[in-house]
Design an enzyme around this catalytic site. Structure first.
Site, short mmCIF file in Angstrom:
data_model
loop_
_atom_site.label_atom_id
_atom_site.label_comp_id
_atom_site.label_asym_id
_atom_site.label_seq_id
_atom_site.Cartn_x
_atom_site.Cartn_y
_atom_site.Cartn_z
N LYS A 172 34.53 49.60 48.68
CA LYS A 172 34.78 49.22 47.28
C LYS A 172 33.47 49.33 46.52
O LYS A 172 32.41 49.07 47.08
CB LYS A 172 35.25 47.76 47.18
CG LYS A 172 36.44 47.41 48.06
CD LYS A 172 36.68 45.89 48.01
CE LYS A 172 37.56 45.41 49.15
NZ LYS A 172 37.53 43.97 49.36
N HIS A 202 36.11 30.68 48.92
CA HIS A 202 35.19 30.99 50.03
C HIS A 202 34.43 29.72 50.44
O HIS A 202 34.20 29.46 51.62
CB HIS A 202 34.18 32.06 49.61
CG HIS A 202 34.78 33.41 49.36
ND1 HIS A 202 34.51 34.14 48.21
CD2 HIS A 202 35.63 34.18 50.09
CE1 HIS A 202 35.16 35.30 48.28
NE2 HIS A 202 35.85 35.34 49.40
N SER A 212 38.27 37.11 44.67
CA SER A 212 37.11 37.63 43.93
C SER A 212 37.58 38.59 42.84
O SER A 212 37.03 38.61 41.74
CB SER A 212 36.17 38.38 44.88
OG SER A 212 35.66 37.51 45.84
N ARG A 214 45.16 32.64 52.71
CA ARG A 214 45.71 32.09 51.47
C ARG A 214 47.22 32.07 51.55
O ARG A 214 47.85 31.05 51.50
CB ARG A 214 45.29 32.93 50.26
CG ARG A 214 43.88 32.69 49.84
CD ARG A 214 43.37 33.79 48.97
NE ARG A 214 43.17 35.01 49.75
CZ ARG A 214 42.46 36.04 49.36
NH1 ARG A 214 41.90 36.03 48.18
NH2 ARG A 214 42.32 37.09 50.13
P1 ADP Z 1 37.23 40.90 52.47
O1 ADP Z 1 37.01 42.02 51.52
O2 ADP Z 1 36.62 41.09 53.82
O3 ADP Z 1 38.67 40.39 52.54
P2 ADP Z 1 36.68 38.65 50.80
O4 ADP Z 1 35.37 38.29 50.23
O5 ADP Z 1 37.75 39.06 49.86
O6 ADP Z 1 36.38 39.74 51.87
O7 ADP Z 1 37.22 37.48 51.71
C1 ADP Z 1 36.53 37.01 52.83
C2 ADP Z 1 37.42 36.06 53.58
O8 ADP Z 1 37.68 34.91 52.78
C3 ADP Z 1 38.81 36.61 53.94
O9 ADP Z 1 39.20 36.06 55.18
C4 ADP Z 1 39.69 36.09 52.84
O10 ADP Z 1 41.04 35.97 53.26
C5 ADP Z 1 39.07 34.73 52.61
N1 ADP Z 1 39.32 34.22 51.27
C6 ADP Z 1 39.06 34.79 50.10
N2 ADP Z 1 39.45 34.00 49.07
C7 ADP Z 1 39.98 32.89 49.64
C8 ADP Z 1 40.59 31.70 49.13
N3 ADP Z 1 40.77 31.50 47.84
N4 ADP Z 1 41.01 30.81 50.03
C9 ADP Z 1 40.88 31.04 51.36
N5 ADP Z 1 40.34 32.12 51.90
C10 ADP Z 1 39.89 33.04 51.06
#
Ligand code: ADP
Length: 159
Positions: A42, A18, A129, A91
């Site tokens: 969630k 992030h 996460s 990703r």
């Molecule tokens: P959501 O539940 O809305 O997907 P996340 O917190 O999982 O929220 O992710 C928020 C954003 O960050 C999403 O666009 C996700 O694809 C991106 N993201 C999460 N982890 C990574 C990572 N390791 N590299 C790049 N983008 C990421």
């Protein structure tokens, strides 16, 4: 005129992946709102307020970053903040379908919204996460490889 973008997500917890996307967004925009979604369906590990406090601490020295919690539609938040840009991280190909769907819905709801997809560094392309939580529940010693220092400390307290 200052260009602002919103980076929405669950951020439960905020990882170095992030962080990588937020830093890239700051190269393109003057202000970045990290918007923590409260209603994702969630059951979160950290409450939205805990996440807000932790991410604010991570960016405490960067006045271009604003950390907020929202529980309404993203497009309504965008209108309120007067921005039409959504930042999302990519990703792998597996992220694409869901992201395309969300970007399309947001465009139907708010026709001037534009989604900007940023690719993470290779070294974080596997990081999520969910994976961080799983590792934290088993072995806390390697968390520093995946999350900012301050978040590592909070994760250690939770498990
Ligand atoms: P959501 O539940 O809305 O997907 P996340 O917190 O999982 O929220 O992710 C928020 C954003 O960050 C999403 O666009 C996700 O694809 C991106 N993201 C999460 N982890 C990574 C990572 N390791 N590299 C790049 N983008 C990421």
């Amino acid at each position: 005129m200052k260009r602002a973008a919103i980076y929405p997500g669950s951020f439960d917890p905020f990882t170095l992946g992030h962080m990588d996307i937020a830093q890239r967004a700051l190269k393109l925009f003057d202000q970045v709102y990290i918007a923590i979604g409260e209603n994702t369906g969630k059951a979160p590990l950290f409450s939205a307020e805990e996440r807000r406090a932790m991410i604010s601490e991570v960016f405490k020295d960067d006045s271009r970053v604003h950390v907020i919690v929202f529980d309404n539609l993203l497009v309504d938040l965008m209108k309120k903040l007067d921005t039409n840009v959504i930042i999302r991280g990519l990703r792998a190909v597996s992220d694409f379908e869901m992201e395309l769907q969300m970007a399309s819905v947001n465009r139907v709801l708010y026709s001037s919204s534009e989604s900007v997809f940023l690719m993470t560094s290779d070294k974080y392309s596997f990081l999520s996460s969910g994976m961080v939580k799983e590792i934290a529940s088993m072995n806390k010693s390697c968390l520093g490889k995946f999350v900012p220092k301050m978040i590592e400390a909070e994760l250690k307290k939770k498990f």
